[in-house]
Design a protein around this motif. Structure first.
Motif, PDB file in Angstrom:
ATOM      1  N   ILE A  51      -4.000  33.574 -40.239  1.00 17.51           N
ATOM      2  CA  ILE A  51      -4.561  34.161 -41.462  1.00 17.51           C
ATOM      3  C   ILE A  51      -3.713  35.005 -42.193  1.00 17.51           C
ATOM      4  CG2 ILE A  51      -6.983  35.261 -42.312  1.00 17.51           C
ATOM      5  CD1 ILE A  51      -8.089  34.639 -39.763  1.00 17.51           C
ATOM      6  N   PRO A  52      -3.462  34.651 -43.450  1.00 22.35           N
ATOM      7  CA  PRO A  52      -2.786  35.455 -44.577  1.00 22.35           C
ATOM      8  C   PRO A  52      -3.379  36.956 -44.546  1.00 22.35           C
ATOM      9  CG  PRO A  52      -2.911  33.435 -45.264  1.00 22.35           C
ATOM     10  CD  PRO A  52      -3.902  33.426 -44.076  1.00 22.35           C
ATOM     11  N   ILE A  53      -2.910  37.993 -44.419  1.00 23.46           N
ATOM     12  CA  ILE A  53      -3.533  39.431 -44.796  1.00 23.46           C
ATOM     13  C   ILE A  53      -2.833  39.966 -45.804  1.00 23.46           C
ATOM     14  CG2 ILE A  53      -4.004  41.712 -43.614  1.00 23.46           C
ATOM     15  CD1 ILE A  53      -4.069  40.324 -41.010  1.00 23.46           C
ATOM     16  N   LEU A  70      -2.650  31.591 -50.475  1.00 27.11           N
ATOM     17  CA  LEU A  70      -3.394  30.336 -50.147  1.00 27.11           C
ATOM     18  C   LEU A  70      -2.663  29.038 -50.413  1.00 27.11           C
ATOM     19  CD1 LEU A  70      -6.841  31.484 -51.383  1.00 27.11           C
ATOM     20  CD2 LEU A  70      -6.435  31.334 -49.196  1.00 27.11           C
ATOM     21  N   GLU A  71      -1.958  28.936 -51.207  1.00 30.61           N
ATOM     22  CA  GLU A  71      -0.990  27.713 -51.462  1.00 30.61           C
ATOM     23  C   GLU A  71       0.058  27.419 -50.263  1.00 30.61           C
ATOM     24  OE1 GLU A  71      -1.088  25.099 -53.377  1.00 30.61           O
ATOM     25  OE2 GLU A  71      -3.242  25.991 -53.904  1.00 30.61           O
ATOM     26  N   LEU A  72       0.715  28.708 -50.055  1.00 36.71           N
ATOM     27  CA  LEU A  72       1.742  28.643 -49.178  1.00 36.71           C
ATOM     28  C   LEU A  72       1.094  28.421 -47.856  1.00 36.71           C
ATOM     29  CD1 LEU A  72       3.786  32.012 -49.909  1.00 36.71           C
ATOM     30  CD2 LEU A  72       4.647  29.664 -50.026  1.00 36.71           C
ATOM     31  N   LYS A  73      -0.246  29.062 -47.626  1.00 35.09           N
ATOM     32  CA  LYS A  73      -0.874  28.650 -46.044  1.00 35.09           C
ATOM     33  C   LYS A  73      -1.132  27.086 -46.082  1.00 35.09           C
ATOM     34  CE  LYS A  73      -3.904  29.989 -42.856  1.00 35.09           C
ATOM     35  NZ  LYS A  73      -4.260  28.898 -42.370  1.00 35.09           N
ATOM     36  N   ARG A  74      -1.558  26.466 -47.250  1.00 32.19           N
ATOM     37  CA  ARG A  74      -1.815  25.147 -47.066  1.00 32.19           C
ATOM     38  C   ARG A  74      -0.413  24.404 -46.961  1.00 32.19           C
ATOM     39  NH1 ARG A  74      -4.595  26.460 -52.247  1.00 32.19           N
ATOM     40  NH2 ARG A  74      -6.954  26.042 -51.681  1.00 32.19           N
ATOM     41  N   THR A  75       0.488  24.729 -47.517  1.00 32.44           N
ATOM     42  CA  THR A  75       1.783  24.002 -47.185  1.00 32.44           C
ATOM     43  C   THR A  75       2.177  24.257 -45.776  1.00 32.44           C
ATOM     44  OG1 THR A  75       2.648  24.638 -49.586  1.00 32.44           O
ATOM     45  CG2 THR A  75       4.277  23.852 -47.825  1.00 32.44           C
ATOM     46  N   ARG A  76       1.944  25.554 -45.197  1.00 31.50           N
ATOM     47  CA  ARG A  76       2.303  25.471 -43.852  1.00 31.50           C
ATOM     48  C   ARG A  76       1.512  24.711 -42.911  1.00 31.50           C
ATOM     49  NH1 ARG A  76       2.793  31.098 -45.100  1.00 31.50           N
ATOM     50  NH2 ARG A  76       0.693  31.407 -44.337  1.00 31.50           N
ATOM     51  N   ASP A  77       0.060  24.800 -43.265  1.00 33.34           N
ATOM     52  CA  ASP A  77      -0.832  23.924 -42.276  1.00 33.34           C
ATOM     53  C   ASP A  77      -0.502  22.214 -42.667  1.00 33.34           C
ATOM     54  OD1 ASP A  77      -2.200  26.105 -41.817  1.00 33.34           O
ATOM     55  OD2 ASP A  77      -3.652  25.792 -43.175  1.00 33.34           O
ATOM     56  N   LEU A  78       0.064  21.688 -43.578  1.00 36.00           N
ATOM     57  CA  LEU A  78       0.478  20.492 -43.888  1.00 36.00           C
ATOM     58  C   LEU A  78       1.474  20.168 -43.135  1.00 36.00           C
ATOM     59  CD1 LEU A  78       0.124  17.757 -45.574  1.00 36.00           C
ATOM     60  CD2 LEU A  78       1.912  18.633 -47.070  1.00 36.00           C
ATOM     61  N   LYS A 124       2.550  21.973 -40.287  1.00 32.91           N
ATOM     62  CA  LYS A 124       2.023  21.874 -38.930  1.00 32.91           C
ATOM     63  C   LYS A 124       1.425  20.819 -38.501  1.00 32.91           C
ATOM     64  CE  LYS A 124      -0.732  24.877 -35.821  1.00 32.91           C
ATOM     65  NZ  LYS A 124      -1.677  25.985 -35.753  1.00 32.91           N
ATOM     66  N   ASN A 125       0.461  20.101 -39.216  1.00 29.10           N
ATOM     67  CA  ASN A 125      -0.128  18.910 -39.137  1.00 29.10           C
ATOM     68  C   ASN A 125       0.808  17.733 -38.946  1.00 29.10           C
ATOM     69  OD1 ASN A 125      -2.680  20.182 -38.871  1.00 29.10           O
ATOM     70  ND2 ASN A 125      -3.122  19.688 -41.238  1.00 29.10           N
ATOM     71  N   LYS A 126       1.752  17.799 -39.710  1.00 26.72           N
ATOM     72  CA  LYS A 126       2.695  16.788 -39.817  1.00 26.72           C
ATOM     73  C   LYS A 126       3.663  16.791 -38.355  1.00 26.72           C
ATOM     74  CE  LYS A 126       3.418  15.148 -44.325  1.00 26.72           C
ATOM     75  NZ  LYS A 126       4.368  15.159 -45.824  1.00 26.72           N
ATOM     76  N   ASN A 127       4.072  17.868 -38.218  1.00 25.72           N
ATOM     77  CA  ASN A 127       4.713  18.336 -36.919  1.00 25.72           C
ATOM     78  C   ASN A 127       3.952  17.703 -35.622  1.00 25.72           C
ATOM     79  OD1 ASN A 127       7.121  19.197 -38.265  1.00 25.72           O
ATOM     80  ND2 ASN A 127       6.598  21.233 -38.128  1.00 25.72           N
ATOM     81  N   GLN A 128       2.709  18.073 -35.599  1.00 29.73           N
ATOM     82  CA  GLN A 128       1.853  17.731 -34.497  1.00 29.73           C
ATOM     83  C   GLN A 128       1.727  16.404 -34.569  1.00 29.73           C
ATOM     84  OE1 GLN A 128      -1.683  20.053 -35.422  1.00 29.73           O
ATOM     85  NE2 GLN A 128      -1.041  21.826 -34.076  1.00 29.73           N
ATOM     86  N   TYR A 129       1.394  15.869 -35.640  1.00 24.29           N
ATOM     87  CA  TYR A 129       1.490  14.225 -35.607  1.00 24.29           C
ATOM     88  C   TYR A 129       2.675  13.544 -34.968  1.00 24.29           C
ATOM     89  CZ  TYR A 129       1.650   9.392 -37.285  1.00 24.29           C
ATOM     90  OH  TYR A 129       1.781   8.053 -37.327  1.00 24.29           O
ATOM     91  N   LEU A 130       3.812  13.971 -35.634  1.00 26.10           N
ATOM     92  CA  LEU A 130       5.160  13.493 -35.073  1.00 26.10           C
ATOM     93  C   LEU A 130       5.254  13.649 -33.619  1.00 26.10           C
ATOM     94  CD1 LEU A 130       7.490  14.696 -38.079  1.00 26.10           C
ATOM     95  CD2 LEU A 130       6.659  12.362 -37.453  1.00 26.10           C
TER      96      LEU A 130
END
Length: 361
Positions: A82-84, A125-133, A135-141
């Protein structure tokens, strides 16, 4: 974390001063969902129960200051990402460095400027969206790579079983022999590794490949005429010379399959080729087809030789009765340093009860 147009990110505001909470809420309420906490303990409870998308955290609070709250949040997997953003009147460089070192993404000095606060929140929030994206791609790969590795492994096993089935179809005594020798090879390989022997070869990966390849040791027998392969008696000298060619036939068949692979040195058939070609070589050089001596015989074939001979001795064949386990062990022990690698025979002796258990399954 991805939001539809209808969704609003949730911001948790943590401050012990009601006026500060009111100001921050007024700035953000039309854009974000707002949660509030008046101390660090409540903040930890709220964040853990239902993690917000971002936390605005005061530094100076009673009982537990913002630095301690941040530290605890970053040590919990559920809240670590969570960004603080620290909101504080403490404006020294040292204070800012301390907050950022604890894992905060930003440090805003009070009194709050609405444009600055909104801009910083939006950016993080935009940075976190990018990181999550990512992360999700890496998990998929990672999942896709794992799936492909599993699929390749399955294809390898199916290919080996299919090839071994050719030999089995020619000889109704072969099926259980293939299963048992595979288990003997596994026992020997794992024991030798455990004892620190041949560690450069007996890696987990190679042991897996050697065990998988063991069923192909007699694949070349598909090229031997039935009159010789199934003869219910001792072979003549000429017949035995033909029988010996099953090693070369097996090697050539596997080499043909191997040549179709792009990376020969790394393909899974390398050990299969060694085993098929060399499992009748003997430690003292009296074996066939090439009379190899000692360590010039591939390790996989030296292991296979012990497994193959033991099973042949304890099994009934058209030309012989089964030997008792103790007699088979004695014969193999006496051939240490002649037919077999002495190091592998030491392992065999230690494992003889395991071999016997496998032989009666």
């Amino acid at each position: 974390m991805f939001f539809t147009k209808e969704e609003k990110p949730t911001i948790l505001i943590v401050d012990d001063a009601p006026d500060n909470l009111t100001i921050a809420r007024e700035i953000l309420k039309n854009i974000y969902k707002i949660k509030v906490a008046t101390n660090g303990i409540k903040a930890l409870s709220i964040a853990t129960a239902s993690p917000p998308d971002l936390i605005l955290l005061d530094v100076i609070m009673p009982q537990m200051d913002g630095y301690e709250v941040c530290k605890l949040l970053k040590h919990q997997s559920k809240t670590a990402d969570i960004p603080i953003i620290f909101l504080t009147a403490k404006s020294s460089i040292e204070d800012e460095e301390k907050g950022l070192a604890l894992g905060a993404v930003d440090y805003i000095i009070k009194p709050l400027s609405p444009p600055v606060l909104l801009s910083r929140i939006h950016n993080h929030l935009e940075l976190k969206r990018t990181r999550d994206l990512l992360k999700n791609k890496n998990q998929y790969l990672e999942a896709e790579v794992a799936r492909q590795v599993k699929e390749i492994s399955l294809i390898q096993e199916v290919s080996i079983v299919a090839m071994a089935a050719l030999a089995e179809a020619r000889d109704n005594e072969t099926g259980l022999h293939i299963h048992r020798t595979k288990e003997y090879v596994k026992e020997l390989s794992l024991y030798l590794k455990h004892k620190g022997k041949f560690i450069d070869i007996l890696t987990d990966k190679n042991i897996n490949l050697i065990v998988k390849s063991a069923p192909l040791h007699d694949i070349g027998k598909v090229g031997i005429p039935d009159s010789i392969l199934l003869k219910p008696g001792r072979l003549t000298t000429e017949e035995f010379e033909i029988m010996k060619t099953h090693t070369t036939i097996g090697k050539n068949a596997i080499s043909l399959a191997e040549s179709m692979l792009k990376r020969e040195s790394e393909n899974f058939l390398q050990f299969a080729k060694e085993i098929a070609f060399c499992h009748h070589e003997k430690w003292d050089g009296s074996g066939y087809p090439n009379g190899l001596i000692g360590k010039s015989i591939p390790l996989s074939a030296r292991i296979m030789a012990v497994a193959d001979v033991y099973d042949a001795l304890i099994s009934t064949r058209v030309y012989k009765k089964a030997f008792p386990h103790a007699m088979a062990v004695s014969i193999i022990k006496n051939d240490s340093g002649k037919h077999f690698d002495p190091v592998i025979i030491d392992a065999f002796i230690a494992l003889e009860k395991n071999f016997q258990a496998i032989s009666i399954q």
